[in-house]
Design a protein around this motif. Sequence first.
Motif: not given
Length: 532
Positions: A212-239
């Motif tokens: 699973h890939v999550i992308n927050i573009p550079d022009d967005v002001k989100i600074r804190h992400v609280y994340l719930h994931l399924p077991s044995n996940s592979k994720v890419f977190l970009r912000g």
Amino acid sequence: MRSITCFIAVILCLRRAASDSSAICELKDVSGDSNDWIVLQEMSLGCWTDFTSLNGTEVHIFKLLSSPEIHPMLELNVTMANPSVVIITSSSPLTILLQDNPTVKIYVTDGSSVNIYLPNRGSPQKHAAPFANSDSELLKWATETFGGVTSFTTARDPMVITFTGMKGTQQPSTCDLQPEIAADKQFIELKLTSPPDELKSCYTKYSEEPIHVINIPDDVKIRHVYLHLPSNSKVFLRGPANTEWTILNNISVKFLSNNHVTLNGMKLLLNKTISDDPKEIRQKVLLHYKSTSITSYSEIRLNVSHIQLWIRDHTSSSVPAEVKPTTPAPSSSFPLQMQLFSSPDYMLPLDPSSKVQSDKRVYAEISSQSFGAITVSIKDCPKRLSFSFEMLQNLPSSSWDLECAVKLCFKSGKSCTNEKHVKRNFQIKPYIPNKNPCFEFGLSAVLGIAFGGFLIGVLLTGALWFIKIRTGHPVALGMRSTAAELSVLSITGCPCGLTKRQPVPTHQSPSENSSANASIGSTQSTPTSSMA
């Protein structure tokens, strides 16, 4: 010929343009910021406590935010509220239709353009609160004025706010602002304007392990992400720079990120430079995970400081239709576990429900999980240890806790967590040595003894008849004592014998006299197969 060449060139350009716009998959708007595999929720700063003033009055603060394209109008229903002080501050002009309660006083901060109306009865009495430059300043004023604050709620584009009259669960006595979901407050019901589609996502089903890939573009002001994931996940977190991701659940997860990631209380920084270009993201993800496909790709453009995000297993039948919002825990423990064994090779684990005999040695092993490229080690406590209660005399059956204080460190040893505790409970039963060991007889042994006794009886009877036929005179063998000796099956010092007597009839010969009848007419006994 030239026209055909131009046509082919146009087709190639169109194909190249299509591949650029959908480098990973074709993004679609997620209506309501929720679908089968991803859920996005805005979080805001707030708090709630168990404060009530000496006269039974609660104090509630509402910070109301409005989007530029929405004309703010709000219905505030306090008819079911407990005696309260309600303080309102707004960043833009606001109209409130009030369903009032004589035990509720309304305060509006200076500088807030808030008009309040009653149905068919004009405007209610408003009280003034001083202008505050920050949330903490407003909290300080309310605490000094009323003695404390019961709740602080931030709401963006609210339509209806209703007090339910319910009491909240046990909470701290001081109001410390933390990211929260206002729907968690039982004494307030919020109906918010549906947010615009600020989440785009796509999902593809492949046979490979989900990525699973999550992308927050550079022009967005989100600074804190609280994340719930399924077991044995592979994720890419970009912000954007200075974005922090907090993975809340204690699971096995592999991740790659260009930001700080807090995993079970441990803050990690992988120092990766990754742009928000989907093509570059796709290349890095497939190379890092040595895969040929990406399961889901999501772009988030919600311009708030805190969000909460769920990634769900789209293929699982156990996925609920809705996700119940939960407030993230401020901190959680790194996944440690302690396993007990009964053998020194640590191959025979102890059943948690079984009791350990006090003379036996117990072997304990402490372990932790590894997460992707992050490897941790245990410090200040041995990974393996053993112990016994053999030295404690007259130890009754009891329950014991084995607890170790450990530190978790990176493989380099330069960064360690604070001291954490891992604990395991087990039951002890006393060791009672057996001074009079009794033999245990199985069914085959008992049947063998019974058959042997029967065979001895037959042989003795046959021997008597043989002697009588050869000599013509009966022989008295003292069969009473012999039978008595054979009739008891017991072991000295053990109450595990049982006697069962069975008479064996004899046939008199017409030639036998009365003295012979008295001798042979005794009752024979054979041992039985029973055992006490």
